[in-house]
Design an enzyme around this catalytic site. Structure first.
Site, mmCIF file in Angstrom:
data_model
loop_
_atom_site.group_PDB
_atom_site.id
_atom_site.type_symbol
_atom_site.label_atom_id
_atom_site.label_comp_id
_atom_site.label_asym_id
_atom_site.label_seq_id
_atom_site.Cartn_x
_atom_site.Cartn_y
_atom_site.Cartn_z
ATOM 1 N N SER A 9 35.974 -4.914 40.071
ATOM 2 C CA SER A 9 34.832 -3.983 40.518
ATOM 3 C C SER A 9 35.337 -2.874 41.444
ATOM 4 C CB SER A 9 33.572 -4.569 40.990
ATOM 5 O OG SER A 9 33.023 -3.738 41.798
ATOM 6 N N HIS A 34 35.225 -2.489 36.395
ATOM 7 C CA HIS A 34 33.846 -2.428 36.467
ATOM 8 C C HIS A 34 33.191 -1.748 37.421
ATOM 9 C CE1 HIS A 34 30.084 -5.024 36.438
ATOM 10 N NE2 HIS A 34 29.968 -4.810 37.806
ATOM 11 N N ASP A 36 29.945 -0.232 39.437
ATOM 12 C CA ASP A 36 28.907 -0.668 39.876
ATOM 13 C C ASP A 36 27.931 0.575 40.332
ATOM 14 O OD1 ASP A 36 30.301 -3.393 41.438
ATOM 15 O OD2 ASP A 36 28.752 -3.554 39.736
ATOM 16 N N MET A 38 24.800 2.084 41.414
ATOM 17 C CA MET A 38 23.580 1.697 42.400
ATOM 18 C C MET A 38 22.735 2.966 42.706
ATOM 19 S SD MET A 38 25.263 -1.380 44.884
ATOM 20 C CE MET A 38 26.386 -2.371 44.040
ATOM 21 N N HIS A 67 27.979 -1.004 34.934
ATOM 22 C CA HIS A 67 27.011 -1.758 35.371
ATOM 23 C C HIS A 67 25.836 -1.041 36.234
ATOM 24 C CE1 HIS A 67 25.649 -5.723 37.989
ATOM 25 N NE2 HIS A 67 24.708 -5.153 37.343
ATOM 26 N N MET A 69 22.749 -0.444 37.943
ATOM 27 C CA MET A 69 21.824 -1.127 38.827
ATOM 28 C C MET A 69 20.691 -0.064 39.450
ATOM 29 S SD MET A 69 24.499 -3.809 40.892
ATOM 30 C CE MET A 69 25.794 -2.681 40.404
ATOM 31 N N MET A 138 24.113 -12.330 36.881
ATOM 32 C CA MET A 138 24.322 -11.797 38.288
ATOM 33 C C MET A 138 24.284 -13.375 38.812
ATOM 34 S SD MET A 138 25.092 -8.864 38.505
ATOM 35 C CE MET A 138 25.346 -8.927 40.122
ATOM 36 N N ASP A 176 29.025 -12.140 37.559
ATOM 37 C CA ASP A 176 29.457 -10.719 38.479
ATOM 38 C C ASP A 176 28.747 -11.350 39.862
ATOM 39 O OD1 ASP A 176 28.337 -7.566 38.651
ATOM 40 O OD2 ASP A 176 29.675 -8.587 39.792
HETATM 41 C C1 DX5 Z 1 26.987 -6.637 42.940
HETATM 42 C C2 DX5 Z 1 27.885 -5.852 42.081
HETATM 43 C C3 DX5 Z 1 29.236 -6.553 41.909
HETATM 44 C C4 DX5 Z 1 30.317 -6.655 43.219
HETATM 45 C C5 DX5 Z 1 31.089 -7.979 42.944
HETATM 46 O O1 DX5 Z 1 25.729 -6.042 43.035
HETATM 47 O O2 DX5 Z 1 27.235 -6.054 40.819
HETATM 48 O O3 DX5 Z 1 30.152 -6.063 40.732
HETATM 49 O O4 DX5 Z 1 30.829 -5.548 43.458
HETATM 50 O O5 DX5 Z 1 31.742 -7.948 44.190
HETATM 51 P P1 DX5 Z 1 32.381 -9.346 44.742
HETATM 52 O O6 DX5 Z 1 33.143 -9.752 43.577
HETATM 53 O O7 DX5 Z 1 33.111 -8.756 46.031
HETATM 54 O O8 DX5 Z 1 31.287 -10.279 44.931
HETATM 55 ZN ZN ZN Z 2 28.602 -5.482 39.031
#
Ligand code: DX5
Ligand code: ZN
Length: 226
Positions: A9, A34, A36, A38, A67, A69, A138, A176
């Protein structure tokens, strides 16, 4: 035969040098990246938009796993498709017409995934399982990297594996949140195919060794090939 995929990620990378982070992922032999995304509403954090994917696309042959969110993922999907995402995963909790969104992502020739937060049961996505390419379980409450895995959430991995064995789809099972050298073996043994790794990958002294180690972890038996 399915093999276990590591998806580092980029959230855990140094944002002042994301190009180098992408190169680190490739050098480590991790086939996916990956992203993320947000929006500060679906989750209490803000990261980046489609421009990050578009700017890094020319620098990588990797599989770009986005991903989302975000609330209203329907309003954002086209920008990530145009940016070069290979797969787009949205949250069931953020989308009323999830089946229609899966169809839209497929119509653009990309892979479609659905994600569920720790408090959402697997039965809530049962109707989507025949059509999605990936289910992202998750194992932390989304919004931040570096959190501790929520043990109870790992039960869903086995449940999804059994449903897939029972013929309800051919989706990849991705996990994840809190996946590291202490938790990876257990989730792979339960049936996980894709391991998102943020802090464990980018804080690793030897990411290539980590990726090689994950590929040696015993996988749950399956009558299905990928
Ligand atoms: C959290 C993300 C994950 C996160 C994972 O909301 O969706 O992808 O970045 O990070 P680690 O592996 O450090 O938990
Ligand atoms: Zn993620």
């Amino acid at each position: 035969m399915r093999t276990t995929i590591v998806a580092p990620s980029i959230l855990a990378a140094d944002f002042s040098n994301t190009g180098a982070a992408v190169a680190t992922v490739a050098a480590a032999g991790a086939p996916w990246i990956h992203f993320d995304v947000m929006d500060g509403r679906f989750v209490p954090n803000l990261t980046f938009g489609a421009k990050m994917i578009a700017d890094l696309r020319p620098a990588s042959k990797g599989f770009f796993d986005v991903h989302l969110m975000t609330v209203e993922p329907e309003s954002l999907v086209d920008s990530f498709i145009d940016a070069g995402a290979d797969a787009i995963t949205f949250h069931l909790e953020a989308c009323v017409h999830a089946h229609r969104l899966v169809e839209r992502i497929h119509a653009a020739g990309r892979k479609a995934g659905v994600s569920i937060v720790p408090s959402t049961p697997v039965w809530a996505i049962r109707e989507l399982l025949p059509s999605v390419d990936m289910v992202l379980v998750m194992t932390v409450n989304p919004g931040f990297g570096g959190q501790k895995l929520i043990q109870r959430a790992t039960r869903k991995i086995a449940e999804l594996h059994e449903l897939r064995e029972g013929g309800l789809g051919a989706y990849d099972i991705a996990v994840d949140g809190g996946i590291n050298t202490e938790t990876a073996a257990e989730v792979v043994a339960l049936g996980a195919d894709v391991l998102v790794m943020g802090s464990a990958f980018f804080q690793s002294a030897d990411p290539a060794a980590l990726v090689r180690w994950v590929s040696t972890l015993p996988r749950r038996g399956s009558s299905q090939t990928a």
